[in-house]
Motif scaffolding. Structure first.
Motif, PDB file in Angstrom:
ATOM      1  N   SER A  94       0.870  -1.187  -0.009  1.00 46.87           N
ATOM      2  CA  SER A  94      -0.080  -0.031   0.064  1.00 46.87           C
ATOM      3  C   SER A  94       0.608   1.293  -0.130  1.00 46.87           C
ATOM      4  O   SER A  94       2.209   0.941   0.114  1.00 46.87           O
ATOM      5  CB  SER A  94      -0.994   0.199   1.266  1.00 46.87           C
ATOM      6  N   PRO A  95       0.206   2.479  -0.269  1.00 48.10           N
ATOM      7  CA  PRO A  95       1.224   3.680  -0.322  1.00 48.10           C
ATOM      8  C   PRO A  95       2.109   3.858   0.740  1.00 48.10           C
ATOM      9  O   PRO A  95       3.261   4.560   0.798  1.00 48.10           O
ATOM     10  CB  PRO A  95       0.284   4.745  -0.455  1.00 48.10           C
ATOM     11  N   GLY A  96       1.785   3.278   2.043  1.00 46.43           N
ATOM     12  CA  GLY A  96       2.631   3.442   3.198  1.00 46.43           C
ATOM     13  C   GLY A  96       3.862   2.691   3.403  1.00 46.43           C
ATOM     14  O   GLY A  96       4.881   2.888   4.261  1.00 46.43           O
ATOM     15  N   ILE A  97       4.182   1.844   2.325  1.00 44.72           N
ATOM     16  CA  ILE A  97       5.279   0.997   2.378  1.00 44.72           C
ATOM     17  C   ILE A  97       6.591   1.524   2.473  1.00 44.72           C
ATOM     18  O   ILE A  97       7.474   0.864   3.252  1.00 44.72           O
ATOM     19  CB  ILE A  97       5.045   0.279   0.972  1.00 44.72           C
ATOM     20  N   LEU A  98       6.966   2.964   1.890  1.00 45.29           N
ATOM     21  CA  LEU A  98       8.321   3.575   2.309  1.00 45.29           C
ATOM     22  C   LEU A  98       8.233   4.345   3.539  1.00 45.29           C
ATOM     23  O   LEU A  98       9.180   5.034   3.521  1.00 45.29           O
ATOM     24  CB  LEU A  98       8.609   3.955   0.917  1.00 45.29           C
ATOM     25  N   GLY A  99       7.029   4.365   4.006  1.00 42.16           N
ATOM     26  CA  GLY A  99       7.308   5.146   5.411  1.00 42.16           C
ATOM     27  C   GLY A  99       6.555   6.478   5.002  1.00 42.16           C
ATOM     28  O   GLY A  99       6.759   7.391   6.102  1.00 42.16           O
ATOM     29  N   VAL A 100       5.852   6.952   4.013  1.00 38.32           N
ATOM     30  CA  VAL A 100       5.459   8.059   4.051  1.00 38.32           C
ATOM     31  C   VAL A 100       4.309   8.426   5.241  1.00 38.32           C
ATOM     32  O   VAL A 100       4.262   9.669   5.570  1.00 38.32           O
ATOM     33  CB  VAL A 100       4.734   8.263   2.421  1.00 38.32           C
ATOM     34  N   LEU A 101       3.329   7.356   5.310  1.00 38.74           N
ATOM     35  CA  LEU A 101       2.398   7.647   6.174  1.00 38.74           C
ATOM     36  C   LEU A 101       2.930   8.041   7.590  1.00 38.74           C
ATOM     37  O   LEU A 101       2.573   8.936   8.464  1.00 38.74           O
ATOM     38  CB  LEU A 101       1.569   6.506   6.422  1.00 38.74           C
ATOM     39  N   GLY A 102       3.898   7.208   8.015  1.00 40.25           N
ATOM     40  CA  GLY A 102       4.593   7.491   9.359  1.00 40.25           C
ATOM     41  C   GLY A 102       5.174   8.818   9.244  1.00 40.25           C
ATOM     42  O   GLY A 102       4.774   9.566  10.324  1.00 40.25           O
ATOM     43  N   GLY A 103       5.919   9.257   8.494  1.00 41.50           N
ATOM     44  CA  GLY A 103       6.566  10.409   8.207  1.00 41.50           C
ATOM     45  C   GLY A 103       5.492  11.581   8.316  1.00 41.50           C
ATOM     46  O   GLY A 103       5.567  12.831   8.868  1.00 41.50           O
ATOM     47  N   ALA A 104       4.571  11.459   7.564  1.00 45.70           N
ATOM     48  CA  ALA A 104       3.469  12.610   7.555  1.00 45.70           C
ATOM     49  C   ALA A 104       2.610  12.560   8.709  1.00 45.70           C
ATOM     50  O   ALA A 104       2.415  13.835   9.364  1.00 45.70           O
ATOM     51  CB  ALA A 104       2.313  12.292   6.247  1.00 45.70           C
ATOM     52  N   GLY A 105       2.437  11.571   9.499  1.00 44.51           N
ATOM     53  CA  GLY A 105       1.753  11.616  10.596  1.00 44.51           C
ATOM     54  C   GLY A 105       2.540  12.215  11.703  1.00 44.51           C
ATOM     55  O   GLY A 105       2.008  13.282  12.583  1.00 44.51           O
ATOM     56  N   PHE A 106       3.902  12.129  11.807  1.00 44.53           N
ATOM     57  CA  PHE A 106       4.743  12.855  12.591  1.00 44.53           C
ATOM     58  C   PHE A 106       4.685  14.425  12.358  1.00 44.53           C
ATOM     59  O   PHE A 106       4.774  15.044  13.306  1.00 44.53           O
ATOM     60  CB  PHE A 106       5.971  12.197  12.609  1.00 44.53           C
ATOM     61  N   THR A 120       0.251  25.486   8.550  1.00 43.87           N
ATOM     62  CA  THR A 120       1.528  24.562   9.077  1.00 43.87           C
ATOM     63  C   THR A 120       1.633  23.294   9.152  1.00 43.87           C
ATOM     64  O   THR A 120       2.565  22.654   8.827  1.00 43.87           O
ATOM     65  CB  THR A 120       1.930  25.424  10.499  1.00 43.87           C
ATOM     66  N   ILE A 121       0.472  22.682   9.740  1.00 42.07           N
ATOM     67  CA  ILE A 121       0.181  21.311   9.826  1.00 42.07           C
ATOM     68  C   ILE A 121       0.168  20.546   8.483  1.00 42.07           C
ATOM     69  O   ILE A 121       1.048  19.666   8.287  1.00 42.07           O
ATOM     70  CB  ILE A 121      -1.278  20.987  10.580  1.00 42.07           C
ATOM     71  N   GLN A 122      -0.372  21.165   7.401  1.00 40.21           N
ATOM     72  CA  GLN A 122      -0.100  20.620   6.142  1.00 40.21           C
ATOM     73  C   GLN A 122       1.190  20.578   5.607  1.00 40.21           C
ATOM     74  O   GLN A 122       1.755  19.431   5.163  1.00 40.21           O
ATOM     75  CB  GLN A 122      -1.139  21.267   5.130  1.00 40.21           C
ATOM     76  N   LEU A 123       1.719  21.610   5.729  1.00 38.82           N
ATOM     77  CA  LEU A 123       3.098  21.858   4.895  1.00 38.82           C
ATOM     78  C   LEU A 123       4.180  20.803   5.650  1.00 38.82           C
ATOM     79  O   LEU A 123       5.164  20.173   5.225  1.00 38.82           O
ATOM     80  CB  LEU A 123       3.795  23.160   5.020  1.00 38.82           C
ATOM     81  N   SER A 124       3.825  20.892   7.021  1.00 36.03           N
ATOM     82  CA  SER A 124       4.803  19.888   7.798  1.00 36.03           C
ATOM     83  C   SER A 124       4.546  18.416   7.675  1.00 36.03           C
ATOM     84  O   SER A 124       5.521  17.488   7.368  1.00 36.03           O
ATOM     85  CB  SER A 124       4.455  20.097   9.376  1.00 36.03           C
ATOM     86  N   ALA A 125       3.390  18.178   7.512  1.00 35.68           N
ATOM     87  CA  ALA A 125       2.770  16.719   6.926  1.00 35.68           C
ATOM     88  C   ALA A 125       3.483  16.160   5.872  1.00 35.68           C
ATOM     89  O   ALA A 125       4.226  15.284   5.534  1.00 35.68           O
ATOM     90  CB  ALA A 125       1.576  16.378   7.145  1.00 35.68           C
ATOM     91  N   PHE A 126       3.298  17.051   4.850  1.00 29.24           N
ATOM     92  CA  PHE A 126       3.772  16.913   3.513  1.00 29.24           C
ATOM     93  C   PHE A 126       5.304  16.822   3.461  1.00 29.24           C
ATOM     94  O   PHE A 126       6.271  15.857   2.847  1.00 29.24           O
ATOM     95  CB  PHE A 126       3.479  18.039   2.368  1.00 29.24           C
ATOM     96  N   ALA A 127       6.133  17.673   4.177  1.00 25.69           N
ATOM     97  CA  ALA A 127       7.474  17.716   4.041  1.00 25.69           C
ATOM     98  C   ALA A 127       8.068  16.310   4.867  1.00 25.69           C
ATOM     99  O   ALA A 127       9.017  15.683   4.334  1.00 25.69           O
ATOM    100  CB  ALA A 127       8.088  18.750   4.712  1.00 25.69           C
ATOM    101  N   MET A 128       7.325  16.175   6.180  1.00 21.48           N
ATOM    102  CA  MET A 128       7.994  14.821   6.559  1.00 21.48           C
ATOM    103  C   MET A 128       7.873  13.921   6.032  1.00 21.48           C
ATOM    104  O   MET A 128       8.347  12.607   6.072  1.00 21.48           O
ATOM    105  CB  MET A 128       7.527  14.759   8.275  1.00 21.48           C
ATOM    106  N   GLY A 172      -5.280  13.929   6.577  1.00 23.60           N
ATOM    107  CA  GLY A 172      -4.772  12.888   7.451  1.00 23.60           C
ATOM    108  C   GLY A 172      -4.905  11.608   6.929  1.00 23.60           C
ATOM    109  O   GLY A 172      -4.839  11.410   5.893  1.00 23.60           O
ATOM    110  N   MET A 173      -4.959  10.547   7.709  1.00 23.60           N
ATOM    111  CA  MET A 173      -4.690   9.180   7.488  1.00 23.60           C
ATOM    112  C   MET A 173      -5.931   8.716   6.968  1.00 23.60           C
ATOM    113  O   MET A 173      -6.912   8.517   7.808  1.00 23.60           O
ATOM    114  CB  MET A 173      -4.163   8.488   8.686  1.00 23.60           C
ATOM    115  N   ILE A 174      -6.036   8.324   5.792  1.00 26.42           N
ATOM    116  CA  ILE A 174      -7.263   7.841   5.253  1.00 26.42           C
ATOM    117  C   ILE A 174      -6.785   6.271   4.669  1.00 26.42           C
ATOM    118  O   ILE A 174      -6.086   6.021   3.634  1.00 26.42           O
ATOM    119  CB  ILE A 174      -7.823   8.524   4.053  1.00 26.42           C
TER     120      ILE A 174
END
Lengths: 332, 270
Positions: free
Chosen positions: A90-102, A116-124, A255-257
């Motif tokens: 699934s799209p989270g395989i490389l850690g994108v969801l964990g990073g975006a959540g953080f 700010t929340i959006q930019l930070s989620a996207f960047a992380m 957020g996480m869907i």
């Protein structure tokens, strides 16, 4: 099913989603409003204002957001499945969801401002995938196995960092915001944010669809793809970048869907076959349709809105069981 | 009209891994061209697949030359190589249920490029190679649901759809039943008759002798013998290569045969 039917399915769900809500409209009202905008139909000014407010101001941003996010998650899920030659990715395989959540939690902790929340989620999200890929390269040549391991390590790293942020957050104010964000919601999306995210998401999905033929060769194996003239590393990293970009953007919007990026490509594959030049557009269309429908459920099933991530999980799990039942034969 | 011949060659190729600590090939020299079937024999781990990967341009030699049609392989783009040399791996399983037609159509990629959809002429080529290999009834079956022999034929069909005149085949007979092995050999000799060249690796010296116009033996990183099958396959050489004692004899039909010598090959060696 034919690929050409999917846009009509999407259109039908859009009309449905614009109609249902606390103030229900008939589908005819939607067309009457459209006709009035185009100057074909006469509506009283009060009626026109009411319809404009309901359709364009209130419902359309959510429908557009759900459509874009569904398309982004599904197309990136389908392309990750092809790149990793594994239908369970699934799209989270490389850690994108964990990073975006953080990243989102950090944004809530530091400012609480939605942008700010959006930019930070996207960047992380991007940083987490970058870390995963760097870790994979530390193990030697980045093969699929090292990439998956790198993604696991990076995801675990950012998940523990997320725990740290939660621990540091104010339990009466910030912590509930973080938890609610993790459940996924379209409630806070407005047209301005959509304008920023729509173009990169559409461009990313388009780029993934354009890589369809290369992905077909890649899903036969690296050496075979090379022997067919496909630049294997460029294709793999190009697809990873595009898929990470669109999934990270979608997480930053809402957020996480969960489950959309895993289940929708399966359903699309059952409907129109595994050829990626058709599967990727089909996944995008079907994902948009599915998430708009799921958002209708989230908005209307109870008096209070429930998070859309909860709905996609509740719908996605039984759908996945059904799909597994039908697909089992091919994997045995 | 006969097209000019096509050739692929390794000349004195060395290949080292791990910063020179491990050497796989030491001065290997081997070539093949249109009109011949060259069988490559070698023990497990001798470097047959590595040699193939060099010829196809997947690996770069530490020293020595790799040439395609007389020119440096490195002067070709990956797509240009793909139009000249096709790779036929062992019949494997894919995770996604592509149909036989879709797998064979991938062979048109070097011609169409990654963005253009296959045209009518590409579809005609696909159908004609499928017909040529007698696979019409399989054309719309999922590749994941056909037999190992049928999968191997599908990959050969894809290589033919590619239009390359040189074919590199990695142990195509492995896992095939007797009938498919014989059919495979017939297809390969048909291919050389119409202007293709085949380099094939095999574990079976007998297959090599039935099939090949030339046999090469890869041992300790070098081609230690390369020539007519009758000259290359001797009892002494096969015994030494595989570490088991065999006798070589000609059967009443004029074919050269191998047989293990009873009692001389202990379990530890087998």
């Amino acid at each position: 099913m034919r690929l050409a039917l999917l846009p009509f399915l999407l259109l039908a769900v859009v009309v449905l989603a614009l109609s249902v809500g606390r103030y229900p409209l008939a589908p005819g009202d939607i067309f009457a409003y459209l006709g009035a905008v185009l100057g074909l139909v006469e509506l009283s000014p009060e009626r026109f204002d009411l319809l404009h407010n309901l359709i364009v101001e209130i419902r359309l941003p959510r429908v557009l957001a759900a459509g874009l996010i569904g398309a982004a998650l599904s197309a990136s899920g389908a392309s990750f499945q092809a790149v990793f030659r594994n239908p369970l990715v699934s799209p989270g395989i490389l850690g994108v969801l964990g990073g975006a959540g953080f990243g989102a939690a950090l944004g809530i902790l530091l400012s609480g401002d939605f942008l700010t929340i959006q930019l930070s989620a996207f960047a992380m999200g991007l940083v987490a995938v970058g870390v995963g890929v760097i870790v994979a390269n530390l193990f030697g040549a980045a093969s699929m196995v090292t990439l998956v391991l790198g993604g696991m390590i990076s995801g675990a790293l950012f998940t523990s960092a997320l725990s740290l942020v939660k621990y540091a957050a104010d339990p009466y104010d910030q912590l509930p915001a973080i938890v609610y964000w993790m459940m996924g919601s379209l409630g806070a999306v407005d047209l301005k944010q959509l304008r920023g995210a729509a173009l990169p998401i559409l461009a990313g999905v388009g780029a993934l669809a354009a890589a369809g033929r290369a992905l077909d060769a890649l899903s036969m194996g690296d050496d075979e793809a090379r022997s067919l003239g496909v630049p294997v590393h460029a294709t793999r990293y190009g697809v990873i970048i595009a898929a990470t970009l669109v999934s990270s953007l979608s997480v930053s919007l809402a957020g996480m869907i969960g489950w959309v990026g895993l289940v929708v490509p399966h359903v699309a594959r059952l409907a129109i076959g595994p050829t990626n030049s058709r599967l990727l557009p089909a996944s995008a269309l079907l994902g948009a349709t599915f998430l708009i429908a799921a958002d209708c459920v989230a908005r209307n099933i109870t008096r209070a809105e429930i998070p859309i991530g909860v709905v996609t999980e509740l719908l996605g799990i039984p759908a996945f069981i059904l799909v597994l039942g039908r697909a089992r034969r091919a994997w045995a | 009209m006969r097209a000019p011949s096509a050739t692929a060659q390794l000349r004195g190729v060395d290949l080292h891994f791990s910063r020179g600590k491990r050497s796989v090939l030491n001065g290997a020299t081997l070539g093949f061209g249109t009109g011949e079937i060259v069988a490559l024999l070698g023990a497990n781990g001798a470097g047959k697949s590595t040699l193939f990967r060099l010829l196809l341009g997947f690996l770069t030699a530490s020293s020595g030359e790799v040439r395609l049609d007389g020119l440096q392989l490195s002067s070709f783009s990956r797509r240009e190589i793909a139009k000249r040399v096709a790779y036929v791996p062992q019949g494997h399983v894919t995770p996604f249920p592509y149909t036989v037609r879709e797998v064979v159509t991938l062979g048109r990629l070097p011609e169409t490029g990654l963005l253009r959809a296959p045209r009518a002429e590409d579809r005609e080529i696909v159908e004609s190679v499928i017909a040529r290999l007698g696979m019409e009834r399989l054309i719309d079956r999922p590749y994941t649901e056909i037999s190992g022999g049928e999968r191997q034929l599908t990959l050969i069909a894809r290589a033919l759809a590619q239009g390359a005149r040189l074919l590199v085949m990695d142990e195509p007979a492995t896992g095939l039943d007797y009938g498919y092995q014989l059919r495979l050999m017939r297809h390969l000799s048909d291919l050389t008759a119409d202007g293709h060249g085949v380099l094939v690796s095999t574990h079976h010296p007998e297959h090599a002798m039935q099939l090949a116009t030339r046999i090469a033996i890869l041992n300790e990183g070098r081609i230690e013998a390369d020539g007519a099958p009758q000259a290359v396959v001797t009892a002494e050489r096969i015994s030494r290569l595989y570490g088991v004692e065999v006798a070589v004899f000609d059967d009443p039909f004029g074919a050269r045969r191998l047989a293990p010598i009873a009692g001389r090959n202990g379990r530890a060696e087998g």
